[in-house]
Design an enzyme around this catalytic site. Structure first.
Site, mmCIF file in Angstrom:
data_model
loop_
_atom_site.group_PDB
_atom_site.id
_atom_site.type_symbol
_atom_site.label_atom_id
_atom_site.label_comp_id
_atom_site.label_asym_id
_atom_site.label_seq_id
_atom_site.Cartn_x
_atom_site.Cartn_y
_atom_site.Cartn_z
ATOM 1 N N ASP A 165 0.817 -1.218 0.000
ATOM 2 C CA ASP A 165 0.000 0.000 0.000
ATOM 3 C C ASP A 165 0.844 1.258 0.000
ATOM 4 O O ASP A 165 0.726 2.121 0.854
ATOM 5 C CB ASP A 165 -0.898 -0.010 1.249
ATOM 6 N N GLU A 423 4.164 -7.730 7.397
ATOM 7 C CA GLU A 423 2.879 -8.400 7.136
ATOM 8 C C GLU A 423 2.949 -9.531 6.118
ATOM 9 O O GLU A 423 2.228 -9.553 5.122
ATOM 10 C CB GLU A 423 1.846 -7.367 6.664
ATOM 11 N N TYR A 479 -5.934 -2.973 12.917
ATOM 12 C CA TYR A 479 -6.830 -1.899 12.503
ATOM 13 C C TYR A 479 -8.233 -2.106 13.015
ATOM 14 O O TYR A 479 -9.222 -1.850 12.332
ATOM 15 C CB TYR A 479 -6.778 -1.743 10.990
ATOM 16 N N GLU A 517 1.548 -0.783 13.922
ATOM 17 C CA GLU A 517 0.588 -0.042 13.091
ATOM 18 C C GLU A 517 -0.779 -0.056 13.765
ATOM 19 O O GLU A 517 -1.185 -1.100 14.272
ATOM 20 C CB GLU A 517 0.429 -0.635 11.684
#
Ligand SMILES: CCCN1C[C@@H](O)[C@H](O)[C@@H](C(=O)O)C1
Length: 608
Positions: A165, A423, A479, A517
């Site tokens: 991303d 990740e 998230y 994150e």
């Protein structure tokens, strides 16, 4: 080992800047190698070096260009360097390069974020102009770091399809210099520090390509000698040492010289580095700096700015450090690739702890892995580490990237943790042997044996991840409150995150955890009462909810929000001219949540 010593001007070393305007040409049909472009480009344009090329252009095809492209410049080489070792040092060439001088290939390099040197003694016109040509390519594949795909459209145009991303900026994105060193030269050196009361004992090793002896001199910030050693290896005692601390740095200058026993006045080669004396270790659920437990506050970042792209931008980097200090941070992660050496030297000087990450990003077969909150282990398709090419070519490239990262950064006091993947699909059985090879190499190569880890993704959460036992620290990218149960479900998200954390702690009761994150996209200037997702108010609520979790478990030893700044990504329905999870906008101005984090972090100690 890779001629990775950062260029220094010393009694025996010279540097000639090669940054500026170069000639540039796309090569969409990869015909340059057959048409002699190594001797000079047929129809070039001007571009600045260093810079990414994408955002220089106004047409879509040039901005999104994927494939081969070439750079060229003229290089005058003074004749007085004829008896020295002369090379062209590329601080980075993204993602791969072949270098030609006067039409002769002098170097190749794979990997867009670590330096390499092209030796030119054998091909150079001394006291004359030389033609330097660099053939580059920015395509992604399963076998590249970072990973992705290259799609080919019906008209033959190549399109980049990243498994990550951030925008696939590419080009000569960092400085290029002519570097000159003696024929017999210092090739590398390493230090490992430990404390002995008020003193430090520093074990050192020096690699040279000759047989002359070596001396090492350590001076403090006042230029006073504090230790001396003789020989290519030894132990130095620095009395009443001033340790390198979080946000309270102290750097010693280590000067290494190759000396001639027959002539005390003759220095054959001289090199120096600025090094902080510190120890870093894991002890149970604690992360220790100089034996004291620390708590990390900071961010995942990107080397990213408007127009420059990923191009080296010391002005933006300086603003970022000022913002990091303003907000009360003490650390950052070089997500998702090694950053410019100048950033690590700045972190050394400012006392920031760095999680140094290799460009092993996208090792999850998903073009939108940030959306892949599903259970990756249930993925029906062949997963990333099941691909045969991954276990061979990708692994080879990954191991080389780790070698170059540790070789380049091993002396930096700021580097505290190696992040060996970002990740990855760590839920697949095929990942385990691959991970072990990478972790074992990092342990072998790092003289300081720093903690090693990777960032774990939601889809490979507690109970699914099969590689976490290799980690010295567990690093989580989560998230909840954004991709998972956002908006009105935010409290439900927090409950589920707490449940996962409790499961993680059962799995790894004696390791420290870091959140590397967390956060959510926020459009600066969008306000809503009550809050809605994308509003500045919601970013504050989301971060507040996560902070409550961080404060609930004493084995969570750090929080790094995503991201320091808004940054460019591939276009798509989930991205509004890029990723907006920044606490600061892309032009480095604070959103409301930055003030919230500043209040939280300036009130929190760096040491527990
Ligand atoms: C599954 C979370 C992965 N994470 C990776 C990072 O590179 C992305 O920018 C971020 C995001 O989606 O904002 C998510």
């Amino acid at each position: 080992m890779f001629d990775s010593l950062y260029p220094r001007l010393t009694a025996t070393r010279r540097i000639q800047n090669m940054c500026g305007t170069w000639r540039f040409q796309f090569d969409p049909r990869s015909e340059g190698v057959y048409e002699g472009w190594e001797h000079g480009l047929p129809d070039p344009i001007d571009v600045p070096v260093p810079s990414s090329f994408a955002d220089l252009f106004t047409d879509k095809a040039s901005r999104e260009y994927t494939g081969d492209f070439w750079y060229e410049t003229d290089l005058f080489v003074p004749g007085e360097w004829r008896d020295a070792n002369v090379g062209i040092r590329f601080d980075a060439a993204t993602h791969r390069a072949t270098v030609y001088v006067n039409g002769v290939e002098v170097a190749r390099h794979e990997g867009g974020f670590t330096p390499f040197v092209a030796p030119i003694n054998d091909v150079v016109n001394w006291n004359g102009v030389n033609t330097v040509v660099v053939k580059m390519n920015n395509e992604l594949g399963l076998d590249t770091l970072p990973a992705g795909e290259t799609k080919i459209l019906s008209d033959g145009t190549k399109v980049c399809a990243p498994y990550f991303d951030f925008y696939n900026y590419s080009g000569l994105q960092r400085p290029v210099r002519l570097v000159v060193s003696p024929r017999e030269r210092i090739e590398d050196f390493a230090v490992v520090s430990r404390f002995d009361g008020d003193d430090a004992l520093v074990d050192y090793t020096v690699d040279t390509n000759g047989d002359h002896d070596v001396e090492i001199v350590v001076t403090d910030e006042d230029g006073m000698d504090v230790a001396r050693g003789r020989g290519k290896a030894g132990t130095l005692r620095i009395e009443n040492v001033i340790p390198w601390q979080l946000r309270n740095a102290y750097l010693y200058t280590f000067t290494v010289r190759i000396v001639d026993d027959a002539d005390d006045d003759r220095v054959i080669d001289e090199y120096y580095d600025e090094i902080g004396i510190r120890t870093i270790a894991v002890d149970g659920t604690r992360l220790l700096l100089n034996g004291r437990p620390i708590y990390l506050k900071g961010f995942g970042r990107h080397e990213d700015s408007d127009i420059h792209g990923r191009g080296f931008d010391p002005v933006m980097n300086k603003r970022d450090f000022e913002n990091l200090k303003w907000i009360g941070a003490n650390s950052f992660r070089t997500s998702h690739y090694p950053y410019a050496e100048e950033q690590l030297y700045e972190a050394d000087r400012e006392g920031f702890l760095v999680i140094d990450e290799v460009a092993a990003v996208g090792m999850m077969k998903s073009l939108v892995n940030f959306l892949d909150a599903t259970d990756a282990s249930k993925t029906k398709e062949v997963t990333f580490f099941d691909e045969p090419v991954v276990q061979t070519d990708t692994l080879a490239a990954h191991l080389q990237a780790v070698r170059e990262l540790i070789d380049r950064d091993k002396r930096h006091a700021c580097v505290g943790i190696w992040s060996l993947f970002n990740e990855p699909d760590s839920a697949s059985d095929a990942a385990v042997p691959y991970f072990r090879k990478v972790f074992d190499l990092a342990l072998d190569l790092d003289p300081q044996k720093r903690p090693r880890s990777y960032t774990n993704v939601t889809a490979c959460g507690a109970g699914k991840d099969k590689c976490h036992d290799l980690c010295d620290v567990i690093m989580l990218n989560r998230y909840n409150g954004w991709y998972v149960e956002g908006g009105v479900l935010i409290h439900e998200a927090a409950r589920h995150q707490r449940e996962e954390l409790e499961l993680w702690h059962e799995l790894e009761p004696n390791k420290p955890f870091l959140f590397t994150e967390y956060g959510g996209d926020t459009m600066a200037g969008v306000h809503k009462l009550p809050s809605v997702m994308w509003s500045e108010e919601y970013q504050v609520e989301n971060l507040t909810e996560m902070a409550t979790l961080f404060d609930a478990f004493d084995w969570i030893v750090g929080e790094q929000a995503w991201n320091l700044n808004d940054f460019q990504t591939t276009e798509g329905i989930m991205r509004v001219n890029g990723n907006k999870k920044g606490l600061f906008t892309r032009d480095r101005q604070p959103k409301m949540a930055a003030y919230y984090l500043r209040d939280r972090w300036t009130a929190m100690p760096d040491y527990l």
